[in-house]
Scaffold this motif. Structure first.
Motif, PDB file in Angstrom:
ATOM      1  N   LEU A  67      -4.392   2.835   0.057  1.00  0.00           N
ATOM      2  CA  LEU A  67      -5.840   2.939   0.235  1.00  0.00           C
ATOM      3  C   LEU A  67      -6.558   2.735  -1.092  1.00  0.00           C
ATOM      4  O   LEU A  67      -7.573   2.024  -1.164  1.00  0.00           O
ATOM      5  CB  LEU A  67      -6.186   4.307   0.830  1.00  0.00           C
ATOM      6  CG  LEU A  67      -7.656   4.570   1.155  1.00  0.00           C
ATOM      7  CD1 LEU A  67      -8.176   3.542   2.150  1.00  0.00           C
ATOM      8  CD2 LEU A  67      -7.830   5.979   1.712  1.00  0.00           C
ATOM      9  N   PHE A  68      -6.034   3.339  -2.141  1.00  0.00           N
ATOM     10  CA  PHE A  68      -6.620   3.189  -3.476  1.00  0.00           C
ATOM     11  C   PHE A  68      -6.606   1.721  -3.904  1.00  0.00           C
ATOM     12  O   PHE A  68      -7.610   1.191  -4.394  1.00  0.00           O
ATOM     13  CB  PHE A  68      -5.839   4.037  -4.479  1.00  0.00           C
ATOM     14  CG  PHE A  68      -6.325   3.916  -5.897  1.00  0.00           C
ATOM     15  CD1 PHE A  68      -7.382   4.684  -6.345  1.00  0.00           C
ATOM     16  CD2 PHE A  68      -5.725   3.031  -6.781  1.00  0.00           C
ATOM     17  CE1 PHE A  68      -7.839   4.572  -7.654  1.00  0.00           C
ATOM     18  CE2 PHE A  68      -6.169   2.912  -8.086  1.00  0.00           C
ATOM     19  CZ  PHE A  68      -7.230   3.686  -8.525  1.00  0.00           C
ATOM     20  N   SER A  69      -5.485   1.052  -3.698  1.00  0.00           N
ATOM     21  CA  SER A  69      -5.354  -0.357  -4.097  1.00  0.00           C
ATOM     22  C   SER A  69      -6.350  -1.236  -3.348  1.00  0.00           C
ATOM     23  O   SER A  69      -6.996  -2.112  -3.942  1.00  0.00           O
ATOM     24  CB  SER A  69      -3.927  -0.846  -3.835  1.00  0.00           C
ATOM     25  OG  SER A  69      -2.984  -0.057  -4.533  1.00  0.00           O
ATOM     26  N   LEU A  70      -6.495  -0.996  -2.056  1.00  0.00           N
ATOM     27  CA  LEU A  70      -7.411  -1.808  -1.258  1.00  0.00           C
ATOM     28  C   LEU A  70      -8.868  -1.551  -1.633  1.00  0.00           C
ATOM     29  O   LEU A  70      -9.683  -2.479  -1.651  1.00  0.00           O
ATOM     30  CB  LEU A  70      -7.190  -1.524   0.230  1.00  0.00           C
ATOM     31  CG  LEU A  70      -5.874  -2.047   0.809  1.00  0.00           C
ATOM     32  CD1 LEU A  70      -5.725  -1.630   2.271  1.00  0.00           C
ATOM     33  CD2 LEU A  70      -5.792  -3.567   0.693  1.00  0.00           C
ATOM     34  N   VAL A  71      -9.194  -0.301  -1.952  1.00  0.00           N
ATOM     35  CA  VAL A  71     -10.565   0.013  -2.366  1.00  0.00           C
ATOM     36  C   VAL A  71     -10.897  -0.677  -3.688  1.00  0.00           C
ATOM     37  O   VAL A  71     -12.005  -1.186  -3.880  1.00  0.00           O
ATOM     38  CB  VAL A  71     -10.763   1.536  -2.482  1.00  0.00           C
ATOM     39  CG1 VAL A  71     -12.091   1.864  -3.164  1.00  0.00           C
ATOM     40  CG2 VAL A  71     -10.732   2.183  -1.106  1.00  0.00           C
ATOM     41  N   VAL A  72      -9.934  -0.711  -4.603  1.00  0.00           N
ATOM     42  CA  VAL A  72     -10.150  -1.401  -5.880  1.00  0.00           C
ATOM     43  C   VAL A  72     -10.406  -2.886  -5.642  1.00  0.00           C
ATOM     44  O   VAL A  72     -11.343  -3.478  -6.208  1.00  0.00           O
ATOM     45  CB  VAL A  72      -8.937  -1.208  -6.814  1.00  0.00           C
ATOM     46  CG1 VAL A  72      -9.043  -2.126  -8.030  1.00  0.00           C
ATOM     47  CG2 VAL A  72      -8.838   0.241  -7.261  1.00  0.00           C
ATOM     48  N   ILE A  73      -9.574  -3.499  -4.803  1.00  0.00           N
ATOM     49  CA  ILE A  73      -9.750  -4.923  -4.488  1.00  0.00           C
ATOM     50  C   ILE A  73     -11.114  -5.161  -3.844  1.00  0.00           C
ATOM     51  O   ILE A  73     -11.842  -6.101  -4.210  1.00  0.00           O
ATOM     52  CB  ILE A  73      -8.622  -5.404  -3.557  1.00  0.00           C
ATOM     53  CG1 ILE A  73      -7.276  -5.360  -4.289  1.00  0.00           C
ATOM     54  CG2 ILE A  73      -8.902  -6.818  -3.051  1.00  0.00           C
ATOM     55  CD1 ILE A  73      -6.083  -5.632  -3.398  1.00  0.00           C
ATOM     56  N   GLU A  74     -11.465  -4.309  -2.909  1.00  0.00           N
ATOM     57  CA  GLU A  74     -12.748  -4.440  -2.220  1.00  0.00           C
ATOM     58  C   GLU A  74     -13.911  -4.309  -3.200  1.00  0.00           C
ATOM     59  O   GLU A  74     -14.880  -5.076  -3.144  1.00  0.00           O
ATOM     60  CB  GLU A  74     -12.854  -3.374  -1.129  1.00  0.00           C
ATOM     61  CG  GLU A  74     -14.075  -3.497  -0.244  1.00  0.00           C
ATOM     62  CD  GLU A  74     -14.078  -2.440   0.843  1.00  0.00           C
ATOM     63  OE1 GLU A  74     -14.399  -2.774   1.993  1.00  0.00           O
ATOM     64  OE2 GLU A  74     -13.753  -1.269   0.544  1.00  0.00           O
ATOM     65  N   TYR A  75     -13.810  -3.354  -4.108  1.00  0.00           N
ATOM     66  CA  TYR A  75     -14.870  -3.141  -5.096  1.00  0.00           C
ATOM     67  C   TYR A  75     -15.045  -4.369  -5.990  1.00  0.00           C
ATOM     68  O   TYR A  75     -16.173  -4.812  -6.247  1.00  0.00           O
ATOM     69  CB  TYR A  75     -14.540  -1.918  -5.948  1.00  0.00           C
ATOM     70  CG  TYR A  75     -15.474  -1.726  -7.118  1.00  0.00           C
ATOM     71  CD1 TYR A  75     -16.763  -1.244  -6.924  1.00  0.00           C
ATOM     72  CD2 TYR A  75     -15.075  -2.042  -8.412  1.00  0.00           C
ATOM     73  CE1 TYR A  75     -17.629  -1.079  -7.989  1.00  0.00           C
ATOM     74  CE2 TYR A  75     -15.937  -1.881  -9.486  1.00  0.00           C
ATOM     75  CZ  TYR A  75     -17.207  -1.400  -9.269  1.00  0.00           C
ATOM     76  OH  TYR A  75     -18.062  -1.254 -10.321  1.00  0.00           O
ATOM     77  N   VAL A  76     -13.941  -4.927  -6.449  1.00  0.00           N
ATOM     78  CA  VAL A  76     -14.004  -6.093  -7.335  1.00  0.00           C
ATOM     79  C   VAL A  76     -14.639  -7.282  -6.616  1.00  0.00           C
ATOM     80  O   VAL A  76     -15.527  -7.960  -7.157  1.00  0.00           O
ATOM     81  CB  VAL A  76     -12.592  -6.457  -7.848  1.00  0.00           C
ATOM     82  CG1 VAL A  76     -12.618  -7.792  -8.591  1.00  0.00           C
ATOM     83  CG2 VAL A  76     -12.056  -5.360  -8.754  1.00  0.00           C
TER      84      VAL A  76
END
Length: 217
Positions: free
Chosen positions: A57-66
């Motif tokens: 979830l953390f990894s996907l949120v980072v990708i989404e934010y970028v």
């Protein structure tokens, strides 16, 4: 007051505050989301299942934010709002779909990972209370994203070559568009609250006793 009641009140308060924060400062709330997930990772550091869910979830949120930040930058440089919204809703959809598929096969992925890294601890992998709940929440995420994406297209048919006289009757459509932040905030608060509740439940789970073997004569 029972501990479970205290935790329930705490969860409701956190969910409400998180929803309000996301609704008022949507873009900046990514930092709050990331912080919340990091806290969950720490709280669940000895809980393999929660740790795996939180890390993905953390990894996907980072990708989404970028990606979303980049799209906002393109919009400020002249990318039309219609295209910007379509790309943003599309990004949200893809990220949520990936998380949905991960949750569907989460136990299988976790078992493969744990057997490669710590084979003796494979019994720590099982379906938690969070798995079906999060699957349902992210299914709702996907539906909201699809609805927002479709509504964005319908509201801007003239950009797709449709006669403006026909397209303008849909300009007032905005049920999802104007409530997107509210819907996302509610679902996000449900995600965080579900993980917190699962951590609480998992910490109450009695330690699994190691099997005993009698010595052969």
């Amino acid at each position: 007051m029972k501990l479970s009641s205290i935790f329930l009140i705490f969860g409701v308060v956190i969910a409400t505050l998180f929803s309000a924060a996301y609704f008022n400062i949507e873009l900046y709330t990514y930092s709050a989301i990331l912080l919340s997930i990091l806290v969950l990772c720490y709280l669940g550091k000895k809980l393999e299942n929660i740790k795996h869910i939180a890390v993905i979830l953390f990894s996907l949120v980072v990708i989404e934010y970028v990606v979303v930040s980049f799209l906002f930058k393109l919009n400020s440089q002249g990318l039309p709002a219609f295209q910007t919204n379509a790309l943003i809703f599309g990004t949200h959809f893809l990220v949520d779909l990936v998380m949905l598929l991960f949750l569907k096969y989460r136990v299988r992925f976790s078992l493969r990972y744990i057997r490669r890294t710590n084979p003796d601890n494979w019994r720590a992998i099982y379906m938690t209370h969070a798995d079906p709940l999060l699957y349902g929440i992210f299914f709702a995420f996907v539906l909201v994203d699809l609805a927002a994406f479709g509504e964005n297209i319908i509201r801007n048919l003239e950009y797709l070559g449709v006669d403006e006289a026909f397209a303008k009757q849909f300009w007032s459509w905005g049920l999802i568009y104007y409530n997107y932040e509210i819907l996302k905030s509610i679902l996000l608060s449900c995600v965080i609250t579900t993980l917190l509740a699962t951590i609480f439940v998992e910490r109450q789970r009695p330690a699994e006793a190691e099997p005993e073997f009698e010595a052969k004569p």
